[in-house]
Design a protein around this motif. Structure first.
Motif, PDB file in Angstrom:
ATOM      1  N   ASP A 198       0.708  -1.189   0.010  1.00 55.51           N
ATOM      2  CA  ASP A 198       0.130   0.050  -0.089  1.00 55.51           C
ATOM      3  C   ASP A 198       0.816   1.249   0.041  1.00 55.51           C
ATOM      4  O   ASP A 198       1.998   1.181   0.884  1.00 55.51           O
ATOM      5  CB  ASP A 198      -1.078   0.127   1.235  1.00 55.51           C
ATOM      6  CG  ASP A 198      -0.465  -0.033   2.522  1.00 55.51           C
ATOM      7  OD1 ASP A 198       0.913  -0.247   2.681  1.00 55.51           O
ATOM      8  OD2 ASP A 198      -1.023   0.797   3.555  1.00 55.51           O
ATOM      9  N   VAL A 201       0.552   5.726  -0.542  1.00 58.10           N
ATOM     10  CA  VAL A 201      -0.359   7.034  -0.288  1.00 58.10           C
ATOM     11  C   VAL A 201       0.269   7.926  -1.650  1.00 58.10           C
ATOM     12  O   VAL A 201       1.436   8.258  -1.711  1.00 58.10           O
ATOM     13  CB  VAL A 201      -0.312   7.941   1.050  1.00 58.10           C
ATOM     14  CG1 VAL A 201      -0.974   9.024   0.800  1.00 58.10           C
ATOM     15  CG2 VAL A 201      -0.920   6.766   1.925  1.00 58.10           C
ATOM     16  N   TRP A 202      -0.674   8.091  -2.480  1.00 58.32           N
ATOM     17  CA  TRP A 202      -0.231   9.018  -3.727  1.00 58.32           C
ATOM     18  C   TRP A 202      -0.804  10.237  -3.712  1.00 58.32           C
ATOM     19  O   TRP A 202      -1.783  10.456  -2.960  1.00 58.32           O
ATOM     20  CB  TRP A 202      -0.898   8.119  -5.036  1.00 58.32           C
ATOM     21  CG  TRP A 202      -0.273   6.921  -5.184  1.00 58.32           C
ATOM     22  CD1 TRP A 202      -0.840   5.578  -4.727  1.00 58.32           C
ATOM     23  CD2 TRP A 202       0.893   6.302  -5.905  1.00 58.32           C
ATOM     24  NE1 TRP A 202       0.155   4.612  -5.261  1.00 58.32           N
ATOM     25  CE2 TRP A 202       1.087   5.006  -5.949  1.00 58.32           C
ATOM     26  CE3 TRP A 202       1.975   7.340  -6.619  1.00 58.32           C
ATOM     27  CZ2 TRP A 202       2.093   4.459  -6.453  1.00 58.32           C
ATOM     28  CZ3 TRP A 202       2.981   6.590  -7.101  1.00 58.32           C
ATOM     29  CH2 TRP A 202       3.274   5.179  -6.999  1.00 58.32           C
ATOM     30  N   ASP A 203       0.014  11.380  -4.267  1.00 55.05           N
ATOM     31  CA  ASP A 203      -0.487  12.642  -4.203  1.00 55.05           C
ATOM     32  C   ASP A 203      -1.883  12.944  -4.849  1.00 55.05           C
ATOM     33  O   ASP A 203      -2.677  13.631  -4.750  1.00 55.05           O
ATOM     34  CB  ASP A 203       0.561  13.641  -4.495  1.00 55.05           C
ATOM     35  CG  ASP A 203       1.722  13.834  -3.706  1.00 55.05           C
ATOM     36  OD1 ASP A 203       1.456  13.189  -2.390  1.00 55.05           O
ATOM     37  OD2 ASP A 203       2.813  13.913  -3.891  1.00 55.05           O
ATOM     38  N   HIS A 255     -10.410   5.157  -1.664  1.00 55.46           N
ATOM     39  CA  HIS A 255     -10.468   6.289  -0.921  1.00 55.46           C
ATOM     40  C   HIS A 255     -10.541   5.683   0.547  1.00 55.46           C
ATOM     41  O   HIS A 255     -11.279   4.578   0.754  1.00 55.46           O
ATOM     42  CB  HIS A 255     -11.681   6.930  -1.180  1.00 55.46           C
ATOM     43  CG  HIS A 255     -11.825   7.688  -2.406  1.00 55.46           C
ATOM     44  ND1 HIS A 255     -11.245   9.001  -2.419  1.00 55.46           N
ATOM     45  CD2 HIS A 255     -12.326   7.299  -3.644  1.00 55.46           C
ATOM     46  CE1 HIS A 255     -11.473   9.322  -3.728  1.00 55.46           C
ATOM     47  NE2 HIS A 255     -11.969   8.449  -4.338  1.00 55.46           N
ATOM     48  N   THR A 256     -10.124   6.449   1.651  1.00 54.26           N
ATOM     49  CA  THR A 256     -10.309   6.278   2.873  1.00 54.26           C
ATOM     50  C   THR A 256     -11.738   6.464   3.332  1.00 54.26           C
ATOM     51  O   THR A 256     -12.087   7.301   3.053  1.00 54.26           O
ATOM     52  CB  THR A 256      -9.089   6.908   3.731  1.00 54.26           C
ATOM     53  OG1 THR A 256      -7.983   6.528   3.087  1.00 54.26           O
ATOM     54  CG2 THR A 256      -9.293   6.494   5.241  1.00 54.26           C
TER      55      THR A 256
END
Length: 63
Positions: free
Chosen positions: A16, A18-20, A53-54
């Protein structure tokens, strides 16, 4: 990025990151250094890149 391995002898791995942005995610797959790191995975590995999406789950976790 973090990598997780299934327990109890599972052969499943999950990465996993996190992408901008979606554009940054897409651009990564054209970057030679990023693609070279993907090549480190075993030939038998199956990849299924996905974006999420979180979300918050009431009573369980917060977003």
């Amino acid at each position: 990025m973090s990598r997780h391995r299934g327990i109890a002898g599972s052969g499943v791995f999950l990465d996993d990151a996190v992408w901008d942005s979606v554009a940054a995610f897409r651009t990564a797959f054209t970057d030679p250094e990023f693609r070279a790191r993907l090549a480190d995975d075993p030939a038998s590995a199956t990849a299924s890149p996905q974006l999420f999406h979180t979300v918050a789950v009431p009573g369980l976790c917060a977003a």
